[in-house]
Design an enzyme around this catalytic site. Structure first.
Site, PDB file in Angstrom:
ATOM      1  N   GLU A  66      -5.135 -21.354  15.975  1.00 30.19           N
ATOM      2  CA  GLU A  66      -5.928 -20.301  15.215  1.00 30.19           C
ATOM      3  C   GLU A  66      -6.636 -19.668  16.194  1.00 30.19           C
ATOM      4  OE1 GLU A  66      -6.582 -19.159  11.808  1.00 30.19           O
ATOM      5  OE2 GLU A  66      -7.892 -18.015  13.069  1.00 30.19           O
TER       6      GLU A  66
ATOM      7  N   HIS B 273      -2.251 -16.781  -9.880  1.00 30.53           N
ATOM      8  CA  HIS B 273      -1.411 -15.861 -10.804  1.00 30.53           C
ATOM      9  C   HIS B 273      -0.363 -16.554 -11.962  1.00 30.53           C
ATOM     10  CE1 HIS B 273      -3.177 -11.873  -9.418  1.00 30.53           C
ATOM     11  NE2 HIS B 273      -3.089 -12.513  -8.364  1.00 30.53           N
TER      12      HIS B 273
ATOM     13  N   LYS C 273      -4.659   0.381 -10.158  1.00 33.74           N
ATOM     14  CA  LYS C 273      -4.388  -0.817 -10.507  1.00 33.74           C
ATOM     15  C   LYS C 273      -5.472  -1.566 -11.196  1.00 33.74           C
ATOM     16  CE  LYS C 273      -1.998  -4.796  -8.227  1.00 33.74           C
ATOM     17  NZ  LYS C 273      -2.953  -5.725  -9.079  1.00 33.74           N
TER      18      LYS C 273
ATOM     19  N   ARG D  49      -5.875  -7.458   3.428  1.00 35.88           N
ATOM     20  CA  ARG D  49      -4.515  -8.095   3.303  1.00 35.88           C
ATOM     21  C   ARG D  49      -3.484  -7.201   3.807  1.00 35.88           C
ATOM     22  NH1 ARG D  49      -7.155  -5.917  -1.509  1.00 35.88           N
ATOM     23  NH2 ARG D  49      -5.634  -4.528  -2.746  1.00 35.88           N
TER      24      ARG D  49
ATOM     25  N   ILE E 220       2.408 -11.762   3.677  1.00 35.45           N
ATOM     26  CA  ILE E 220       2.260 -12.469   2.293  1.00 35.45           C
ATOM     27  C   ILE E 220       0.990 -11.980   1.584  1.00 35.45           C
ATOM     28  CG2 ILE E 220       1.920 -14.808   1.420  1.00 35.45           C
ATOM     29  CD1 ILE E 220       4.470 -14.335   2.993  1.00 35.45           C
TER      30      ILE E 220
ATOM     31  N   CYS F  97     -31.662 -22.575  -3.202  1.00 32.33           N
ATOM     32  CA  CYS F  97     -30.994 -21.625  -4.141  1.00 32.33           C
ATOM     33  C   CYS F  97     -29.597 -22.445  -4.720  1.00 32.33           C
ATOM     34  CB  CYS F  97     -30.577 -20.463  -3.701  1.00 32.33           C
ATOM     35  SG  CYS F  97     -31.728 -19.355  -2.859  1.00 32.33           S
TER      36      CYS F  97
END
Lengths: 494, 125, 418
Positions: free
Chosen positions: A31, A49, A250, A314, A339, A407
């Site tokens: 990474e 989804h 969309k 994305r 992806i 908080c």
């Protein structure tokens, strides 16, 4: 045999977890950032989804793996203690767009998704009294869920590391090294790392990596902005709300995150190819989100309940479908690129699919480790816990009673646990963002203005570094510039 | 009025009205206008001839439960010394425990004012 | 179950002064404080300007609060630090008792009380609340956070500073940074007038040649990981950005001083009625919630004050009201509502019992010279040479003025030109 996975986003982390199951595999997860999941994975809608928006004739990978992923997340989330819920989704239908709605019901049938049906206004309003009167109907999909993507990545990596993979952060892959038609490893900012198989899960930068082995596709960066509201708002729908996608727009999602905040997003702004790391928000984006969301609900929470806004980038693949391939030329190069949505949903299925592909294509004979542990526990949090449990935790460790983030009610014990876990997966730098994502401190209304100093102080003590040297959101970004007298002592004024 | 007279505009801070007082100083002579009451004139005279401030800053602390102690001059000092106090404070270090009002430096920069702690600091080893 | 006459949530100046007053009247109380020590925000205020009214001396915040802490210790006021209130709910033993639950490293605290005094202060508005967009960068602090770094933790947050908002805390931090050798590039204020006191404009900005840019707002942060600059834009009278007026100011640090918001989450959870203009609860002149009997609110949790002296005075008023309720069991419950008229942005309390002298705190919407604050129904007016949004107006209506009012149900306050 060594497998090196580039990119610790949701896709790379899922693949690493699957790879960690096998004996005689040496798995590296590489990474470039200081921590895992800091690309698109940390800034997206977090929806699991159902799969009724994916047309298998156009996007075979997306349709198949989304539906599988939706099922897999239930067991993965249970095994890995990832916060997840399945409130179901109402895709609102406005007058004139009924035929679009039918299309999704058809797709649900084709993809074998249970429970998807059309509801008329009265029924929708009974389920969700907050929806706009303009919505004439809704496509109801009961299997839609919400997950915290960054929590998911962290859980996957913790589990994979505990099963023996090695995480290398702050390691940027410059190119894949190939000789005699075979992958030999990667060249990085910290030198050459040898590998027999390189899996390219480099997110928005995957095309740049693929180019170093001669592949020429280009990913388009598409930015999505989000608004996060406080959890304490009246207008908070119970279900995932979004409009039927049309040719004009969309639309945006309205969701309640697993932390209980109301979130609106995303926008879709195409960026120039050299602006892949542009995660800036804009005034226009925010107004667009608010106006789109106000079409969906009777009312939105007041603007002064906005906690923050953020954006993610994305990757948009050339033809809309994901690029998943294990190449034989060069042998050992595996692409898992472009992806885009529903990538988060599909990630477990993508990982299984990719691994099967690797096994078949490269003819690997692999055996599952006897010791493989599918489980991982999340950090025990005291927020919203029953009194008896809090009492017990404080008795066991008094630092659970020392609340650092007011908080969001996060204790010192949780902060220490978060730091400990960052070290245990091998992070080189303890950033405040890393502590935030794990502990949920600095996540509340004050955005850390009360507690960041104290958390940074804890990090400085553990790391043995001065307070100003504590890193905030990257290896370069220090909290301060020196001790309070550093400038006057240098005599830099006047 | 000589030609080398310096003219300045000052905002009076004595009351909320905030008169803008125009001040001309020539040698030891001072002319002022724009004030509504005598307090404005007094303020303008003081500000023009000898502006003074309480200086505040912090001083590093050894063995303290916090790493710095807040300090101030115990009386107003000429304004031009205020930055010097912050700078000088960079070169001293106090040792805990420190009491509220404890003098950390006497007669700072020859102003006659002492640098005093404005909070207590507990000692930790 | 331990019972107290009163529980005070928040151990800052409002809470401590309330507890001291209650003690003086012979009632016991428990102060519950989240922080490591009692004192609240003044513990990090090293500048003078505290206590001129209450103690008759101009002290720094730190000096002021340690005087108050000294009194609390001397009087034996009971308090718990590092104790975070989790829940307030009606007691099972029944009205009027409330049960308060808090966590602390020393164990779980469960206490009951008929009277809650809520003095949890305020929090600073964040960069998001003022609509500044751009990347999520390091080098962005609220003024109070920057203050804590410099004056409690002893570190310097940055070297080239832009301050958003010209409220007093922002002005004070501008001076603080300048004193420690940082370059303060500008203080940027959206309104056409400064948000802080004139004294602070003079002594914090003019003394250090720090530019104050009025009618300008920051719209965007620039930078990759840490702030590298802010994009500002001029605004017109209606606060709309003027196209083409964008200007970049380079800096490595942004300090947000865009005002405070009362910290009332716990009270919202209990359903107390809130005033959108103060963002705090709606109270009567005993500073008791008009919708929840037995909960009194004081200090910045009630209304954002600019002087600690007002905060302390409110703490004492709340204690006063609490003690009446404790003595008598009931308090007068017929009220006159105050209606805001011309150039009145907020006023506290919002309701008057007309049973006693009432101290009112109000703010105007815009600066005006030569005005009178008028209460028409009772023919009372107060003249002021100038009123400014930055400066809270404190005035007292006498009980004798209010007596006739009880027949009416509303009292109007407005600012008129003389």
């Amino acid at each position: 045999m060594r497998i090196l996975v580039i990119g610790s986003g949701i896709v790379g982390a899922s693949i690493a977890r699957i790879a960690s199951m096998y004996r005689d595999l040496d798995v590296y997860l590489v990474e470039r950032e200081a921590d895992v999941g800091w690309g698109a994975s940390k800034a997206n809608t977090g929806i699991i989804h159902p799969g009724h928006e994916e047309d298998p004739r156009l996007y075979p990978f997306r349709a198949k793996l989304c539906v599988e992923g939706n099922r897999l997340w239930k067991s993965w989330a249970r095994d890995l203690d990832i916060p997840i819920k399945f409130p179901g989704e109402l895709m609102l239908v406005f007058e004139g767009f009924e035929s679009e709605a039918r299309r999704y019901i058809d797709l649900a049938r084709i993809n074998g998704i249970p429970g998807v049906r059309l509801l008329y206004h009265d029924e929708v309003e009974r389920m969700e009294p907050l929806i706009s009167d303009e919505a004439v109907a809704a496509v109801w999909a009961p299997t839609a869920g919400i997950i915290s993507p960054i929590d998911a990545v962290i859980a996957l990596v913790e589990n994979a590391v505990s099963n023996g993979i090695k995480l290398l952060t702050e390691t940027e892959v410059k190119r894949v090294i190939v000789s005699d038609g075979r992958v030999r490893g990667v060249e990085t900012n910290i030198g050459f790392i040898g590998a027999d198989i390189v899996v390219n899960a480099g997110g928005i930068h995957a095309d740049e990596i693929a180019r170093t082995v001669g592949l020429s596709y280009r990913l388009k960066p598409r930015k999505g902005e989000y608004i996060l509201f406080d959890s304490f708002v009246e207008a908070k729908p119970k279900h995932i709300i979004h409009p039927v996608p049309t040719s004009i727009t969309k639309g945006v999602y309205i969701v309640e995150t697993v932390e209980g905040n109301l979130m609106i997003g995303p926008t879709a702004v195409d960026l120039l190819e050299d602006a892949k790391d542009d995660t800036s928000t804009s005034t226009e984006g925010l107004s667009k989100l608010l106006s789109e969301a106000s079409r969906l609900l009777k009312e939105l929470p007041p603007r002064d309940r906005i906690v923050k806004f953020f954006a993610g980038v994305r990757p948009e693949p050339p033809n809309g479908d994901w690029i998943i391939e294990a190449y034989t030329d060069p042998w050992g190069f595996v692409d898992v690129a472009g992806i885009r949505s529903p990538g988060l949903t599909a990630a477990p299925a993508i990982a299984l699919h990719v691994f099967n592909l690797i096994r078949e294509r490269y003819d690997l004979k692999l055996k599952v480790k006897d010791s493989w542990n599918p489980h991982r526990r999340g950090i025990a949090r005291i927020k919203d816990k029953p009194k008896q449990l809090i009492k017990r935790l404080v008795e066991e460790d008094s630092r659970y009673g020392s609340i650092v983030c007011w908080c969001n009610m996060v204790s010192e014990a949780e902060i220490l646990e978060a730091i400990g876990r960052m070290k245990s997966i091998g992070l080189k730098t303890i950033t405040l963002d890393g502590v935030k994502f794990r502990s949920k401190a600095m996540y509340g209304f004050c955005q850390g203005s009360f507690c960041r100093a104290r958390i940074a102080y804890i990090v400085s003590k553990i790391e043995g570094i001065p307070l100003w040297d504590v890193r905030v959101n990257s290896t370069e970004s220090k909290l301060g510039v020196g001790d309070v007298k550093s400038l006057v002592k240098g005599g830099s004024y006047d | 009025m000589s030609i080398d007279a310096v003219e300045r505009r000052l905002t009076c801070i004595v009351c909320p009205i905030g008169c803008i007082v125009t001040v001309r100083v020539s040698g030891d002579r001072l002319e002022a206008s724009g004030y509504l009451c005598s307090r404005g004139l007094d303020y303008a005279r003081q500000e023009a001839l000898d502006p003074r401030r309480i200086a505040i800053t912090v001083v590093k602390v050894r063995y303290g439960d916090i790493p710095v102690v807040s300090v101030k001059t115990d009386r107003p000092i000429p304004r031009r010394f205020v930055r010097e106090v912050a700078k000088l404070a960079a070169y001293i270090e106090a040792e805990a425990p420190i009491e509220l009002g404890q003098i950390l430096l006497e007669d700072i920069l020859g102003t006659g004012a002492n640098l005093v702690a404005t909070r207590p600091v507990r000692r930790i080893e | 179950m331990t019972r107290y006459d009163t529980i005070v949530i928040g151990g800052g100046p409002a809470g401590l002064s309330a507890a001291l007053k209650l003690k003086a009247k012979g009632f016991d109380s428990l102060v519950i404080e989240s922080g490591d020590r009692i004192g609240g925000i003044p513990l990090q205020c090293i500048h003078p300007g505290f206590g001129l009214h209450y103690l008759g001396e101009d002290l720094t915040g730190t000096e002021f609060i340690h005087r108050l802490i000294g009194m609390v210790e001397d009087q034996g006021v009971e308090y718990r630090v590092r104790s975070h209130v989790v829940r307030v709910k009606p007691s099972r033993t029944g009205y009027p008792y409330k049960r308060i639950e808090a966590v602390s490293p020393y164990g779980f605290i469960e206490v009951e009380t008929p009277i809650l005094i809520y003095t949890a202060g305020a929090r600073e508005r964040t960069i998001f609340e003022i609509g500044v967009t751009g990347e999520r960068l390091s080098g962005v602090f609220t003024a109070g956070e920057a203050q804590a770094y410099m004056d409690i933790f002893g570190i310097l947050p940055g070297s080239r500073i832009v301050i958003i908002g010209s409220g007093d805390v922002g002005l004070i931090m501008a001076r603080r940074f300048a004193l420690e050798g940082a370059k303060v590039e500008a203080v940027i204020e959206m309104m056409p007038w400064p948000g802080g006191l004139t004294r602070n404009i003079v002594q914090c900005l003019l003394d250090y040649d720090i530019p104050l840019l009025l009618s300008r707002m920051v719209v965007r942060l620039e930078g990759k990981r840490r702030v590298e600059g802010v994009v500002t834009v001029r605004v017109d009278e209606d606060l709309n950005p003027i196209p083409g007026s964008e200007e970049l100011i380079e800096c490595d640090t942004v300090v947000v001083s865009a005002g405070l918001t009362p910290n009332v989450r716990l009270l919202e959870g209990l359903g107390l009625a809130m005033d959108p203009s103060t963002r705090g609860p709606i109270v009567d002149d005993y500073l008791e919630s008009i919708t929840y009997q037995g909960i009194f609110i004081a200090g910045n949790a009630l209304v954002v004050n600019d002087l600690v002296d007002y905060v302390v005075e409110q703490g004492e008023s709340a204690a006063e009201g609490a003690s009446i309720l404790l003595y008598e069991g009931v308090k007068p419950r017929s009220y006159v509502r105050i209606t805001k008229g011309r150039n009145v942005r907020l006023i506290v309390p919002q309701y008057l019992s007309c049973e006693k002298d009432a101290v009112l705190y109000m703010r105007v919407q815009k600066p005006e010279y030569d005005v009178k604050v008028c209460f028409e129904e009772i023919s009372r007016e107060f003249r002021y040479p100038v009123v400014r949004p930055a400066e809270m107006i404190r005035l007292t209506l006498r009980r004798s003025d209010l007596e006739d009012l009880r027949r009416l149900d509303s009292l109007t306050v407005e600012v008129k030109r003389v």
